[in-house]
Design a protein around this motif. Structure first.
Motif, PDB file in Angstrom:
ATOM      1  N   ALA A 580       0.829  -1.207   0.000  1.00  0.00           N
ATOM      2  CA  ALA A 580       0.000   0.000   0.000  1.00  0.00           C
ATOM      3  C   ALA A 580       0.863   1.257   0.000  1.00  0.00           C
ATOM      4  N   LYS A 584       0.789   3.912  -3.111  1.00  0.00           N
ATOM      5  CA  LYS A 584       0.411   5.294  -2.820  1.00  0.00           C
ATOM      6  C   LYS A 584       1.496   6.258  -3.289  1.00  0.00           C
ATOM      7  N   ALA A 591      -5.215  -0.342  -4.734  1.00  0.00           N
ATOM      8  CA  ALA A 591      -4.457  -0.732  -3.547  1.00  0.00           C
ATOM      9  C   ALA A 591      -4.695  -2.215  -3.288  1.00  0.00           C
ATOM     10  N   ARG A 593      -6.075  -5.592  -2.323  1.00  0.00           N
ATOM     11  CA  ARG A 593      -7.389  -6.053  -1.913  1.00  0.00           C
ATOM     12  C   ARG A 593      -7.584  -7.460  -2.472  1.00  0.00           C
TER      13      ARG A 593
END
Length: 599
Positions: A580, A584, A591, A593
């Motif tokens: 993550a 970012k 992101a 998942r």
């Protein structure tokens, strides 16, 4: 129906019908309608209008007046007031035709012989304007060309072509250089060296305009005039090789370079040493384009030494770019040579190559995971190339921007950018650049399950890459095709594709090792070979970290997270946090998942 939906024709038809008093006598075409109006003028007004047509759509009042006086047929400016339906003021000193079609119809009403005479008169009137003459060199070139005055056409076409080149109006410059060379055929007194200069300049502007075949042809014509000068011929062979390389003809390019170096054997003059360095740096660039990175790095090192000794700055910059690019592609990281090259091109005022180096610096930032910085470099590259009239360079920069959009998940933004870049690159004949852009477009197509279009595109460009000897690019095309097959439930086939393509790419595919590992992880998991998944991840992650490939590190971490969840295991929180953080930092819109798609 007679108007064919053309509003101008409707207007002219209405006018003609009023004059004729009936519809039956209407003209059969728009041109005939306009010609009928012109023929309806009194002789003096009709002559003035036709003489004015020689001057173009907009022209100085004083030039028209000078032509009328020189023509000496009793037509004068007094008739101007009777042409108001056709001519209008264009500022204080200029007149213009209200419609280009009117000007064309008036011009067609002149005999060929009278046109030639009027063009000559117009040119001579402008010449007598003193300082304004050189500012109007392009207009003078056109007038004297249409007048058949070869000597003055050559002079003014050369001047105006050089002006257009300095303004980066490369297609316009190319047309003017061609006009000059056409005139030179009737001027045996023009020295060979002057003809060579113009052929070379034509090749240069065609190169920047993306007309690579025309560029090569111009350099070849120039080289045929310097058979007795080995150094000048070697220089032109280098230019021919550059045009070949841009068009993806790598082997012919290397042959041109080898021929040039043979011509320089036994010559140690300063000019010969500079040319030898230029040929050496170009050879390194060709080897890089062939994705033979070890050979490119070796040749670039030799060329850097030759260029420094000869004091040849442009060759030095080119060799520095080749060396840094090859080293980066081998996973060695940047050495700072690219920044030195940028400084050299800036000092030389070479906008086009400055833009290219900015693009390369953007690629370095991209690979290092500094994507915002990369976008700044690419935007600067595109802007500078547009200023320099280098539309191919601008398209490459746009494609690089599109690549980042794809990786960030901005597929809607990426697709139009990539398609426009591909259009420009295909039109120019820079096919390997177009194929590289299509790689990223194929990723977008796979992402939205447009498998038929994606697979057809990937097969075509993979074939192109193989023909060009670009095994790393061929591997990437196969990698994307494998990801498409995984999405279609054909994981076994995907694994077979990946294994064969990776073996063919060898060391040239070093930067793709992490991506290949991630694709293999997805495929192995899809067929239930979970025991092999961990080994693939352990192969790919260290490679990504060693090469500084932050995006590739993130997608491997995401793959490990996804597969842990698919198998009912607990994902490592550290993987989730690190992936993550990386994504970012890259500005990605996605992101970690469950079932994350990283195509």
């Amino acid at each position: 129906s007679r108007a064919g939906g053309n509003p101008l024709f409707i207007e002219e038809i209405v006018w003609a019908s009023r004059e004729a008093g009936s519809l039956e006598s209407l003209p059969g075409s728009l041109e005939a309608a306009i010609a009928a109006q012109i023929d309806g003028l009194d002789p003096a007004a009709r002559h003035l209008l036709r003489y004015a047509s020689v001057l173009g759509n907009s022209f100085r009042r004083s030039v028209l007046e000078g032509v009328l006086k020189a023509q000496s047929d009793d037509t004068d400016m007094a008739a101007l007031s009777r042409t108001e339906a056709f001519l209008d003021s264009d500022g204080e000193h200029y007149l213009r035709f209200r419609r280009a079609l009117v000007r064309d119809a008036a011009y067609e009403g002149l005999t060929y012989r009278l046109r030639r005479r009027l063009h000559k008169l117009a040119g001579e009137v402008i010449e007598r304007g003193g300082d304004d003459a050189m500012a109007s060199a392009d207009i003078l070139a056109r007038h004297f060309s249409l007048a058949g005055d070869a000597a003055r056409t050559w002079h003014y076409a050369c001047v105006s072509a050089d002006n257009a080149r300095r303004a980066y109006a490369n297609p316009e410059a190319a047309n003017l250089y061609r006009m000059a060379l056409d005139a030179a055929r009737r001027l045996p007194e023009i020295a060979a060296q002057d003809r060579v200069r113009v052929w070379t300049s034509l090749g240069d502007v065609c190169m920047l305009a993306g007309m690579f075949d025309d560029s090569y042809s111009a350099y070849r014509n120039g080289s045929q005039l310097v058979t007795s000068d080995p150094i000048a011929r070697a220089e032109l062979l280098g230019l021919r090789a550059r045009a070949r390389e841009r068009a993806g003809a790598f082997s012919p390019a290397l042959r041109e370079i080898a021929a040039g170096r043979r011509l320089l054997a036994g010559h140690d003059e300063q000019a010969a040493r500079k040319t030898r360095a230029s040929l050496g740096s170009l050879a390194a660039m060709v080897r890089f384009a062939q994705q033979r990175y070890d050979e490119a790095l070796r040749r670039a090192g030799e060329a850097i030494e030759e260029a420094r000794e000869a004091g040849e700055q442009a060759a030095l910059a080119q060799a520095l770019v080749a060396a840094d690019s090859a080293q980066l592609s081998l996973g060695g990281g940047s050495s700072g040579r690219m920044l030195e090259a940028l400084s050299i091109y800036q000092s030389l005022g070479d906008l086009s190559n400055e833009g290219t180096v900015r693009g390369n610096l953007g690629c370095e930032a991209y690979l290092a995971g500094r994507w915002d910085e990369a976008l700044e470099w690419f935007a600067g590259d595109r802007n500078i190339c547009q200023r320099a009239g280098n539309m191919v360079g601008a398209a490459i920069a746009a494609a690089n921007i599109g690549d980042i959009y794809v990786k960030r998940g901005q597929h809607a933004e990426a697709e139009p950018v990539l398609r426009d870049a591909i259009r420009v690159l295909r039109a120019s004949g820079f096919n390997d650049g177009a194929a590289c852009s299509e790689l990223q477009l194929a990723r977008v197509l796979v992402r939205r399950d447009a498998f038929d279009e994606a697979n057809a595109m990937l097969e075509r460009i993979r074939t192109e890459f193989i023909a060009l000897g670009q095994s790393a690019n061929a591997l990437e095309a196969t990698l994307i095709a494998a990801l498409a097959q995984i999405r279609q439930g054909k994981a076994d086939s995907a694994l077979d594709l990946l294994d064969r393509a990776a073996a063919a790419a060898g060391e040239s595919g070093a930067l793709l090792v992490p991506q290949v590992a991630e694709a293999r992880v997805r495929a192995l998991a899809a067929i239930g070979k979970h025991a092999a998944v961990a080994a693939e991840i352990e192969k790919g992650l260290p490679a990504a970290r060693r090469l500084g490939l932050r995006y590739e590190e993130a997608i491997l971490l995401v793959a490990r997270i996804d597969i842990a969840r698919d198998t009912g295991a607990t994902a490592n929180p550290a993987d989730l946090t690190e992936a993550a953080r990386i994504l970012k930092g890259l500005g990605a819109l996605w992101a970690p998942r469950p079932f994350t798609d990283t195509t």
